[in-house]
Design a protein around this motif. Structure first.
Motif: not given
Length: 410
Positions: A129-158
């Motif tokens: 809805d809010l982005f278009e073109g290359n901005e969408r692609d860059r944001l989805r790369i950031l989201m996938v990266t963030a997902t992996g980071i959050f999942i990876s650090v979750s056991p330490l945070a827990g």
């Protein structure tokens, strides 16, 4: 809907990025951070650890059910109201878990929390809805990266929350984060989202339309298979590092922290390549890296003793492949039915959820050969995904050739 009503202003986009990252964090937080608290939960409720694991299964089922309804509904009534309602329900569910002393009541509120968390599936629709073109692609790369980071650090945070605040700590933090994000979403998002002509299809018709597209399902399967490689490793990593290699929980959490760092490096690589090669080339390159990681994993399993390095080295290669292929395939899939972004996000998330759960469950059935099984999994999944990508490319070229022929005849 014109461009100006569909694409957010620059200021809105900056706020939307932080909102989307917070939604991703809240989506993984209730599952992974709670894992180190299983023994404490079992003691508090007088249940076995396997009984406590039921809360994880019910949570997953609750999210899957909720997101199937939320996506199509958001295409009709808009994103904001559903997102706010979902976060409110999840907040109340988490509060109920904190106050529960009966295990059955705890399970009830846990399912309630999961149903509310189903609203986070709207993150992909909001990107559309809010982005278009290359901005969408860059944001989805950031989201996938963030997902992996959050999942990876979750056991330490827990582990930290369990040591400082007990099993209720993760719920209190979730409640606080959700309250902040709820206010942010209320202030940032518009009250309604205009619906494009043709978007008001029925529930079944919407899913029939998107799932009837070979390209749509194919791209989401590619994303799902790449995610399954990452998710399978996360699921079986306690068996490899803690059971077989006899690592302490804190050392195991640090290993996953290193793995999370690989997601940062992979995200940077994907961002650079996104500016120089097409989405199709990114998908091919990413899947090729996953295939390579599987072959390296099999070689190390056959010729070297099990060690942390023998597992992490191929996983770092796999991570680079995941951060390349998932954002590109997701963008391709979401772009096919922009007027049904909510339905598309729900359908794709369900495909990813099913594939990740089933594949990780199958891998865990061979606990004596986890490293080799993981390697075979990477090879098979990336191989199938490469074939799917090739088939989609041929279909697209065939369709384009047909359109050119019709235009020439006209």
């Amino acid at each position: 809907m014109d461009k100006h009503s569909r694409v957010a202003t620059h200021q809105q986009q900056r706020g939307a990025v932080s909102l989307l990252l917070a939604m991703i964090l809240l989506g993984v937080f209730p599952l992974d951070v709670l894992l180190p608290s299983f023994p404490a939960l079992a003691s508090h409720f007088g249940q076995s650890p396997s009984d406590i694991a039921l809360s994880i299964s019910l949570f997953a089922v609750g999210i899957a059910f909720a997101q199937l309804l939320i996506g199509p509904l958001s295409d009709v009534i808009g994103r904001k109201g559903l997102l706010l309602a979902g976060m409110g329900v999840s907040l109340l569910g988490a509060l109920g878990c904190v106050l529960s002393n009966d295990y059955t009541l705890f399970l009830f509120f846990r399912v309630m929390q999961a149903l509310g968390c189903g609203c986070f599936v709207l993150s992909q629709a909001l990107v559309q809805d809010l982005f278009e073109g290359n901005e969408r692609d860059r944001l989805r790369i950031l989201m996938v990266t963030a997902t992996g980071i959050f999942i990876s650090v979750s056991p330490l945070a827990g582990t930290f929350l369990q040591a400082t605040l007990g099993w209720r700590g993760s719920f209190w933090v979730f409640i606080a984060l959700t309250a902040v994000v709820l206010v942010k979403a209320w202030r940032l998002l518009d009250n309604s989202r205009p619906v494009q002509h043709g978007a008001r299809l029925g529930f079944i018709q919407s899913y029939r339309r998107v799932l009837g597209s070979f390209e749509f399902v194919g791209y989401w399967l590619i994303s799902a298979f790449a995610f399954a490689c990452h998710f399978s490793f996360i699921v079986i990593s306690p068996l490899i590092f803690m059971d077989q290699l006899q690592m302490a929980p804190y050392d195991f959490a640090l290993v996953l922290l290193v793995y999370g760092g690989a997601y940062v490096a992979g995200g940077i690589l994907a961002s650079v390549l996104n500016r120089h090669i097409s989405a199709g080339q990114q998908i091919f390159a990413g899947l090729s890296l996953i295939l390579t990681s599987g072959l390296v994993m099999l070689y190390l399993a056959a010729n070297h003793e099990l060690s942390a390095a023998a597992v992490l080295i191929p996983m770092l290669i796999c991570t680079a492949g995941t951060t390349l292929s998932r954002p590109a395939s997701t963008s391709r899939a979401m772009g096919l039915f922009a007027e049904h972004a909510g339905t598309s996000a729900s359908a794709g998330s369900t495909i990813i959820f099913i594939c990740g759960g089933l594949i990780s469950a199958l891998i865990s059935l061979s606990p004596a050969h986890l490293q080799a099984t993981l390697g075979y999994c990477f090879v098979v999944l990336s191989g199938v995904a490469l074939v799917l990508n090739c088939m989609i490319g041929r279909r697209v070229k065939s369709l384009q050739a047909g359109l050119r022929t019709q235009a020439g005849e006209g």
